[in-house]
Design an enzyme around this catalytic site. Structure first.
Site, short mmCIF file in Angstrom:
data_model
loop_
_atom_site.label_atom_id
_atom_site.label_comp_id
_atom_site.label_asym_id
_atom_site.label_seq_id
_atom_site.Cartn_x
_atom_site.Cartn_y
_atom_site.Cartn_z
N LYS A 146 1.16 -0.88 -0.34
CA LYS A 146 0.25 -0.28 0.23
C LYS A 146 1.28 0.99 -0.23
O LYS A 146 1.73 1.46 0.68
CB LYS A 146 -1.10 0.08 1.47
CG LYS A 146 -1.85 1.08 1.29
CD LYS A 146 -2.01 1.85 2.37
CE LYS A 146 -2.07 3.07 3.21
NZ LYS A 146 -1.77 3.88 2.70
N GLY A 192 6.55 4.86 8.44
CA GLY A 192 6.23 5.86 8.70
C GLY A 192 6.47 6.47 10.11
O GLY A 192 7.37 6.00 10.48
N SER A 193 5.52 6.94 10.68
CA SER A 193 5.08 7.90 11.80
C SER A 193 5.26 6.80 12.65
O SER A 193 4.81 5.29 13.26
CB SER A 193 3.82 8.91 11.99
OG SER A 193 2.99 8.42 12.16
N THR A 194 5.82 7.66 13.72
CA THR A 194 6.16 6.47 15.35
C THR A 194 4.06 5.49 16.06
O THR A 194 3.69 5.40 16.48
CB THR A 194 7.01 7.13 16.48
OG1 THR A 194 7.95 7.01 15.64
CG2 THR A 194 6.85 6.55 17.98
N GLU A 195 3.85 6.61 15.53
CA GLU A 195 1.86 6.89 16.24
C GLU A 195 1.54 6.02 15.21
O GLU A 195 1.21 5.02 15.98
CB GLU A 195 1.46 8.73 15.54
CG GLU A 195 0.25 8.28 15.86
CD GLU A 195 -0.39 10.11 15.54
OE1 GLU A 195 0.18 10.60 14.31
OE2 GLU A 195 -1.51 10.28 15.52
N GLY A 230 3.14 3.79 13.96
CA GLY A 230 3.87 1.98 14.08
C GLY A 230 2.59 1.67 15.24
O GLY A 230 2.85 0.34 15.68
N GLU A 246 9.68 1.18 10.77
CA GLU A 246 11.53 1.95 10.48
C GLU A 246 10.10 3.46 10.56
O GLU A 246 8.99 4.49 9.67
CB GLU A 246 11.12 1.60 9.15
CG GLU A 246 13.07 2.09 9.47
CD GLU A 246 12.98 3.59 8.62
OE1 GLU A 246 12.70 4.72 9.24
OE2 GLU A 246 12.99 3.71 6.96
N CYS A 287 13.71 10.46 7.25
CA CYS A 287 13.67 9.92 8.76
C CYS A 287 14.85 9.78 9.22
O CYS A 287 14.87 9.92 10.41
CB CYS A 287 13.14 8.31 8.65
SG CYS A 287 13.52 7.69 7.22
N GLU A 297 9.72 15.39 16.38
CA GLU A 297 10.14 15.22 14.62
C GLU A 297 9.14 16.52 14.04
O GLU A 297 8.17 16.58 14.11
CB GLU A 297 9.72 13.83 14.74
CG GLU A 297 10.28 13.66 12.38
CD GLU A 297 10.00 12.23 12.50
OE1 GLU A 297 8.97 11.54 12.54
OE2 GLU A 297 10.48 11.37 11.52
#
Ligand code: NAI
Ligand code: MG
Length: 498
Positions: free
Chosen positions: A196, A249-252, A254, A271, A305, A402
């Site tokens: 995706k 993508g974002s930690t959120e 993730g 990642e 990143c 970030e």
């Protein structure tokens, strides 16, 4: 800061590609969404619509997972020899090479990045990823294992087998490179995939899908479903018949992926974000440390990143380093990425521009000062000035979070011991860099920095052979190198009594 304006003639195939609404690739066929819905991608240099794309959601993801499951279990793929998989991957890289200008222009139009960089970084690195992993297809080995059991004599060995159907969710900052980091090792390992792409930048992945079919990958081995994160992405992460999910993508998000994966305990690799320290010591060669530190934060409009977003310079060279980095920022030719003379393009979207600007506001409110930049650039496109912030304190949001834009916070340091604490004072641990002529100090720092990558006297050097990933909240697992083969394989132990 100069701006560029020259008109540009697009590659004929690119004009053609953009004219047609783009479909999704499921089971070897290009199809519309089950819902019939489409969405628009935009050109961030102008804010204008660029292309229409089929909008996948849970129903399409389900069809794609079924196609990937069929291709994993039946048909030519599971019986294909490693050498045949190697040749397919190499053939794909050759086809990409033949279409490299289309990839470069599409990437730039969709993401905004300067076509200069799409041509020398994004497209060649993606091609090299497939070439590198084509070599791994024939080298995925197990081991023989001595058994000490008193019950008899045994012969035991391990096999490394493909993990199965893999869901891959990728971001918009390096769309083609991210597709290649994900697809190449998974295919070399013998997995089948549902990819995706990010909703902001689906186009190069769709062109790649055409070449994957042209190369001769069996139907269903690679399925590509464009769509939004909350719908298509969430459906893929939660799907009970997906064996592994790989996310960048974002930690959120993730953390949401991890939760969604608990249903069937699918394997997860992540990642995620970073707030990487870039440390310039007093004995650094400033003629490379200064342009290197500028590129560490400003490359790709800061949407990396790994961005070197926390610049620490020894107090004896601080003023010189800051002035030098600010000068580099002033020299950028900012404009539409499709103009070959541009070296700073727009950021990817209005949302991203707004997010960056809200950080600039918060920095100002908390007392930070912009040595250069600090504002958005007015107009229809999503442009923001490259910015160096000083007078920043460790607790400020601009230092802790970030930003994912061309904004660096600069902090002087004195004691070389204290800098390790500063550098590691973050929830992230993706990348880091040190600039020094003292090799002993460089390697001591490399040992102390809590980050997945340490660059010494360089920044953003990537290689398909060099593992990449994060400590702490920057992720789980390593991509590239043999490590990525491990991500996409399971170990099976076989034990025979003799
Ligand atoms: P995001 O993490 O929301 O998007 C990345 C990918 O995840 C996209 O394909 C998106 O469709 C998908 N996604 C979003 N929500 C999902 C969900 N609930 N389930 C499954 N998939 C989902 O990133 P976004 O919103 O585009 O950017 C926000 C921030 O994230 C940026 O400002 C930056 O700080 C960070 N980011 C970090 C990246 C990296 O390379 N580590 C790349 C992109 C963003
Ligand atoms: Mg998001």
């Amino acid at each position: 800061m100069a701006t560029t304006t020259a008109p540009v003639q697009l590659d004929r195939n690119v004009t053609e590609f953009l004219r047609q609404p783009r479909k999704m690739l499921i089971g070897g066929k290009w199809v519309d969404a089950v819902s019939g819905k489409t969405f628009e991608t935009c050109n961030p240099a102008t804010g204008d619509a660029l292309a229409r794309v089929a909008e996948g959601d849970a129903a399409d993801i389900d069809l794609a997972v079924k196609a990937a499951r069929r291709a994993f279990e039946d048909g030519p793929w599971p019986n294909m020899s490693p050498a045949e998989r190697c040749r397919l991957l190499w053939k794909l890289s050759d086809l990409m090479d033949q279409h490299k200008e289309e990839f470069a222009e599409l990437e730039t139009l969709d993401n905004g990045k300067p076509v200069f960089f799409s041509r020398i970084v994004d497209v060649p690195q993606a091609i090299e990823m497939f070439r590198y992993y084509s070599g791994w297809a024939t080298k995925v080995e197990g081991t023989t294992v001595p058994i000490s059991s008193p019950l008899g004599k045994f012969f035991a060995y391990t096999l490394r087998e493909p993990v199965g159907v893999v869901g891959q969710i990728i971001p918009w900052n390096f769309p083609l490179i991210m597709a290649s980091w994900k697809l190449a090792p998974a295919l070399a390992a013998g997995c089948t995939v549902v990819l995706k792409p990010a909703e902001q930048t689906p186009l190069t992945a769709l062109l790649l899908g055409e070449l994957i079919m042209e190369a001769g990958f069996p139907d269903g081995v690679v399925n590509i479903v464009p769509g939004f994160g909350e719908t298509a992405g969430a459906a893929l992460a939660g799907h009970p018949d997906v064996d592994k999910i790989a996310f960048t993508g974002s930690t959120e998000v993730g953390k949401l992926i991890v939760k969604a994966a608990t249903g069937n305990l699918k394997k997860v690799s992540l990642e995620l974000g970073g707030k990487s320290p870039n440390i310039v010591f007093a004995d650094a060669d400033l003629s490379t440390a200064i342009p290197g530190s500028a590129s560490a934060i400003f490359f790709n409009q800061g949407q990396c990143c790994t961005a070197g977003s926390r610049l620490f310079a020894h107090k004896s060279v601080f003023d010189k380093v800051i002035a030098g980095v600010a000068d580099e920022a002033r020299k950028f030719r900012i404009g539409p990425g499709i103009d070959p003379s541009t070296n700073q393009g727009p950021v990817v979207s209005k949302e991203q521009l707004d997010r960056i600007c809200s950080y600039l506001e918060s920095g100002k409110r908390e007392g930070a000062k912009a040595v250069v930049g600090g504002n958005k650039i007015l107009g229809n496109g999503y442009f923001v000035e490259p910015t160096v912030l000083v007078d920043v304190k460790p607790q400020m949001k601009v230092v802790r979070e970030e930003i994912f834009g061309p904004v660096v916070t600069a902090i002087p340091f004195d004691d070389p011991e204290e800098i390790v604490k500063f550098a590691n004072d973050t929830v992230y641990g993706l990348a880091s860099a040190v600039w020094t002529r003292d090799i002993s100090k460089a390697h001591k720092m490399a040992a102390k920095l809590r980050a997945g990558t340490v660059w010494i006297n360089c920044y953003n050097v990537f290689d398909p052979a060099l593992p990449f990933g994060g400590f702490k909240q920057s992720g789980w697992g390593r991509e590239m190198g043999y490590d990525a083969i491990e991500l996409y394989t399971e170990v099976k132990s076989v034990c025979a009594q003799l």
